[in-house]
Scaffold this active site. Structure first.
Site, PDB file in Angstrom:
ATOM      1  N   LYS A   1     -29.202  18.414 -15.734  1.00  0.00           N
ATOM      2  CA  LYS A   1     -30.137  17.726 -16.629  1.00  0.00           C
ATOM      3  C   LYS A   1     -30.161  18.416 -17.975  1.00  0.00           C
ATOM      4  O   LYS A   1     -30.032  19.633 -18.078  1.00  0.00           O
ATOM      5  CB  LYS A   1     -31.533  17.752 -15.992  1.00  0.00           C
ATOM      6  CG  LYS A   1     -32.670  17.226 -16.833  1.00  0.00           C
ATOM      7  CD  LYS A   1     -33.549  18.220 -17.562  1.00  0.00           C
ATOM      8  CE  LYS A   1     -33.787  19.567 -17.017  1.00  0.00           C
ATOM      9  NZ  LYS A   1     -34.669  20.427 -17.879  1.00  0.00           N
TER      10      LYS A   1
ATOM     11  N   GLY B   1     -30.427  28.440 -16.304  1.00  0.00           N
ATOM     12  CA  GLY B   1     -29.929  28.086 -17.624  1.00  0.00           C
ATOM     13  C   GLY B   1     -30.702  26.979 -18.305  1.00  0.00           C
ATOM     14  O   GLY B   1     -30.318  26.524 -19.372  1.00  0.00           O
TER      15      GLY B   1
ATOM     16  N   ASP C   1     -38.948  18.943 -11.951  1.00  0.00           N
ATOM     17  CA  ASP C   1     -37.755  18.203 -12.360  1.00  0.00           C
ATOM     18  C   ASP C   1     -37.073  17.461 -11.215  1.00  0.00           C
ATOM     19  O   ASP C   1     -36.146  16.682 -11.456  1.00  0.00           O
ATOM     20  CB  ASP C   1     -36.730  19.152 -12.997  1.00  0.00           C
ATOM     21  CG  ASP C   1     -37.110  19.575 -14.400  1.00  0.00           C
ATOM     22  OD1 ASP C   1     -37.867  18.836 -15.062  1.00  0.00           O
ATOM     23  OD2 ASP C   1     -36.659  20.649 -14.841  1.00  0.00           O
TER      24      ASP C   1
ATOM     25  N   MET D   1     -31.038  23.880 -17.089  1.00  0.00           N
ATOM     26  CA  MET D   1     -30.386  22.593 -16.840  1.00  0.00           C
ATOM     27  C   MET D   1     -30.734  22.021 -15.474  1.00  0.00           C
ATOM     28  O   MET D   1     -30.058  21.137 -14.954  1.00  0.00           O
ATOM     29  CB  MET D   1     -28.874  22.732 -16.998  1.00  0.00           C
ATOM     30  CG  MET D   1     -28.467  23.213 -18.385  1.00  0.00           C
ATOM     31  SD  MET D   1     -26.710  23.045 -18.722  1.00  0.00           S
ATOM     32  CE  MET D   1     -26.579  21.265 -18.965  1.00  0.00           C
TER      33      MET D   1
END
Length: 344
Positions: free
Chosen positions: A15, A146, A185, A148
């Site tokens: 993501k 990270g 998320d 993501m």
């Protein structure tokens, strides 16, 4: 992994946040966000399979004492079983469906050579070699810590795979409810594509996106913990009134120049306070010709938008020496993909 029962393999994308505004801190300790998220073509793969004697142990009615065992590539920084979101997702789905009686998750194991022998052996699980168990075999391609959503993507892959493997038959909405319990998320990673998220990030609305965008994904040499970045935001920043309208319009109109100019992340100052070198790294991406650059989520991964795939590759070549890893990817990248299934 060699599974002697059914197995399901799911490939799930990373993501990126094209826009992220922090409105403040909620009473439950989470932060109130407005963010535009999109999946990008960096992937983890999770294979879930049943290992153990054939027969009743592979039937849902016989699995209530089944253990869940997590295995993974030899990678630094992967959380222990108690914190790993894929394992937590398995437990959450097991509880919600009644498949599992307790939090029966074995510690992760590094698998140094996937081609050597059967990775479906007991390997530290205290269930014994004759007890059926579910093995989650994880291959990492998304940066760890990270920004993501690599852990959230793995959790989404586990929910998709185990919903099928265990025969839970949860609807998409029911899976998203379980996902929201696992992490903010995870609901987005279940659906993928492009979405506007609010609140903790679990309230989602689909966003129209035309065309394909090309990114240079720059992984920093040192990871950043999400909790540390939000703690830094609490110390150094104030709630934002920034709105995502310019990003949403750029996505609708397939305007990469406008998108590059509109990229925004309120967490950047908080991350820069912890990693000052990121300021120069972002400037180097812009100097190399990026249409725009932005921190991915809580960082420290930086994203640079290229005008096309060739431009992204040129930028990647110019900045490669600054980062631990540089990859060229495209967005949007869809959602979890069930790429393999084998049933008895």
């Amino acid at each position: 992994m060699t599974a002697d029962g059914p197995s399901v393999s799911v490939r799930v994308p990373a993501k990126l946040n094209l826009f992220l505004a922090v409105r403040g801190r909620l009473s439950d300790g989470y932060h109130d966000l407005v963010t535009v998220m999109q999946t990008v073509s960096l992937f983890d793969e999770l294979q879930a399979g049943v290992v153990g004697p054939p027969g009743r142990g592979h039937h849902p009615a016989g699995r209530r004492k089944m253990r869940v065992e997590l295995r993974h590539d030899v990678v630094d920084g992967l959380p222990a079983a108690s914190e790993n979101l894929a394992a937590r997702a398995a437990v959450a789905l097991g509880r919600a469906s009644g498949i599992l009686e307790a939090d029966t998750v074995a510690s992760p194991q590094a698998v140094p050579d996937r081609g050597a022998g059967d990775h479906g052996t007991d390997g530290g699980s205290d269930g014994g070699p004759h007890e059926p168990r579910t093995v989650l075999d994880l291959r990492k391609g998304i940066p760890i810590a990270g920004g993501m959503a690599g852990g959230s993507a793995d959790a989404a892959a586990a929910l998709v795979a185990l919903n099928q493997l265990w025969g839970c038959d949860f609807t998409g909405e029911e899976l998203r409810e379980v996902a929201a319990e696992v992490g903010s998320d995870v609901p987005f990673c279940l659906v993928g594509g492009t979405a506007l998220a609010t609140g903790r990030g679990t309230s989602l609305a689909r966003v129209l996106c035309r065309g394909t965008f090309h990114w240079v994904v720059c992984q920093a040499r040192e990871p950043l913990r999400t909790a540390d970045v939000y703690r830094s935001w609490d110390q150094h920043c104030r709630p934002s009134e920034s709105e995502p309208d310019a990003v949403l319009q750029a996505l609708r109109s397939e305007d990469d120049v406008a998108l590059g100019a509109a990229l925004h992340n309120d967490l950047e100052p908080a991350a820069y306070a912890l990693r000052p070198e990121l300021v120069e790294d972002k400037a180097a991406l812009l100097a190399a010709g990026a249409l725009g650059a932005v921190l991915s989520g809580s960082g420290p991964t930086l994203l640079a938008l290229g005008s096309d795939a060739d431009a992204a590759r040129r930028i990647a070549g110019e900045v490669a020496s600054r980062f631990a890893r540089v990859a060229v990817a495209s967005s949007p990248a869809g959602g979890p993909d069930v790429s393999d299934r084998r049933a008895r």
